[in-house]
Design an enzyme around this catalytic site. Sequence first.
Site, mmCIF file in Angstrom:
data_model
loop_
_atom_site.group_PDB
_atom_site.id
_atom_site.type_symbol
_atom_site.label_atom_id
_atom_site.label_comp_id
_atom_site.label_asym_id
_atom_site.label_seq_id
_atom_site.Cartn_x
_atom_site.Cartn_y
_atom_site.Cartn_z
ATOM 1 N N CYS A 195 3.693 11.350 7.499
ATOM 2 C CA CYS A 195 4.260 11.037 9.377
ATOM 3 C C CYS A 195 3.506 11.076 11.068
ATOM 4 O O CYS A 195 4.323 10.651 11.922
ATOM 5 C CB CYS A 195 4.429 13.307 9.867
ATOM 6 S SG CYS A 195 5.083 13.762 8.048
ATOM 7 N N ALA A 201 10.566 21.473 5.917
ATOM 8 C CA ALA A 201 9.466 22.411 6.311
ATOM 9 C C ALA A 201 9.074 22.107 7.440
ATOM 10 O O ALA A 201 8.474 23.168 8.397
ATOM 11 C CB ALA A 201 8.058 21.627 5.599
ATOM 12 N N HIS A 213 11.650 17.992 -0.592
ATOM 13 C CA HIS A 213 11.323 16.720 -1.336
ATOM 14 C C HIS A 213 9.645 16.317 -1.789
ATOM 15 O O HIS A 213 9.371 15.499 -2.582
ATOM 16 C CB HIS A 213 11.872 16.047 -0.303
ATOM 17 C CG HIS A 213 10.665 15.651 0.709
ATOM 18 N ND1 HIS A 213 11.684 16.617 2.103
ATOM 19 C CD2 HIS A 213 9.627 15.011 1.161
ATOM 20 C CE1 HIS A 213 10.640 15.832 3.233
ATOM 21 N NE2 HIS A 213 9.096 15.802 2.063
#
Length: 421
Positions: free
Chosen positions: A345, A91, A221
């Site tokens: 992240c 993504a 995922h």
Amino acid sequence: MRWLRCRPRLPARAQSVIAGHSFAGGWWFRVPQDPRVLDSMLPYLTVCYGNPHSRTHAYGWESEAALDKARRQVADLIGADSREIIFTSGATESNNMAIKGVARFYKSRKKHIITTQTEHKCVLDSCRSLETEGFQVTYLPVKKNGLIDLKELEGAFQPDTSLVSVMTVNNEIGVKQPIHDIGEICRAHKVFFHTDAAQAIGKIPMDVNDMKIDLMSISGHKIYGPKGVGALYVRRRPRVRLEPLQSGGGQERGLRSGTVPTPLAVGLGAACEVAQQEMEYDHKRISQLAERLVTKIMSEVPDVVMNGDREHRYPGCINLSFAYVEGESLLMALKDVALSSGSACTSASLEPSYVLRAIGTDEDLAHSSIRFGIGRFTTEEEVDYTVQKCIQHVKRLREMSPLWEMVQDGIDLKSIKWTQH
């Protein structure tokens, strides 16, 4: 070529989670691979090794046919045409391709982009990168419940707006934006609409035509597929044009050069097919587990706040703030449970979540937030174990907190003027 298919056992990690009471609360952002997905990938990791872009031999044709099937599986999940699916590495790449690609292609006529303050970091960083190239970006605020104000969106359009990018389901607080309404508004203004649907695909019904979506980012995922693969949906009619980010052999309709990894693409396709079959059951079961977790915690622990709208949300992402408890301390105490205090992240940062700050959460409360993720393989046993441990350690940490003691004595902490020494 012959391949003996066998049903693999659950991955060792999944077995240890169930046996060792390690609740994978992090499955919201890093979920285990579904054994059915691995099963579909195995032939292309071993005996079916042809390059899918080689047109001169049977090995290449076989891999190309596998890619075509995977493309159809992804397209079917979102109501698209298989020719509109571009395979990527995930993504993050899809978001970069969509935002930078559209902006740069139409830059001679349009140099304005609209997004929100609570987007994924890769979307925000892509927009900041474009600002250095002379583009103007409007970062829409969100309301306290995490949803955007559609009137503010309407008022943000300019004659040179080329793109609106709004995430479908937020990766930190789970709120679900009114994508259908946003699509209608964008279509009325003749502006392309991109959504980062990494946290929504396979979890809630998505139809790119009904929702008037022009570009959509997908991650493997997040739907129990392999890591390192994703897709970008790019509408053909009305046609959306992109400037490619990388040059090379012109694969993926010239938009994403480079050899497509057949095993990963096959895994993504299989994950999409399984998600389509399991979506209704998964959603119902995950909703029940989420309700169980939230109800048990809030019935035993006072001063707990659920961040984000309670109705317009995906139930598998729960973000709770435990007042008077340092979130990092609670994470350390719950070290056998895979949880986080924000996006994976940005987990290396000690700063409070920018998403929580955007919805107006006080800095102290933002520092005390924990994100719980519930997925397809989460069990009631794991939820109950996590609830028990969470309640135990929140109470213990509060007993050590002078702030909690002051609150118990009836002192209003906001009335205190703190001084620094």
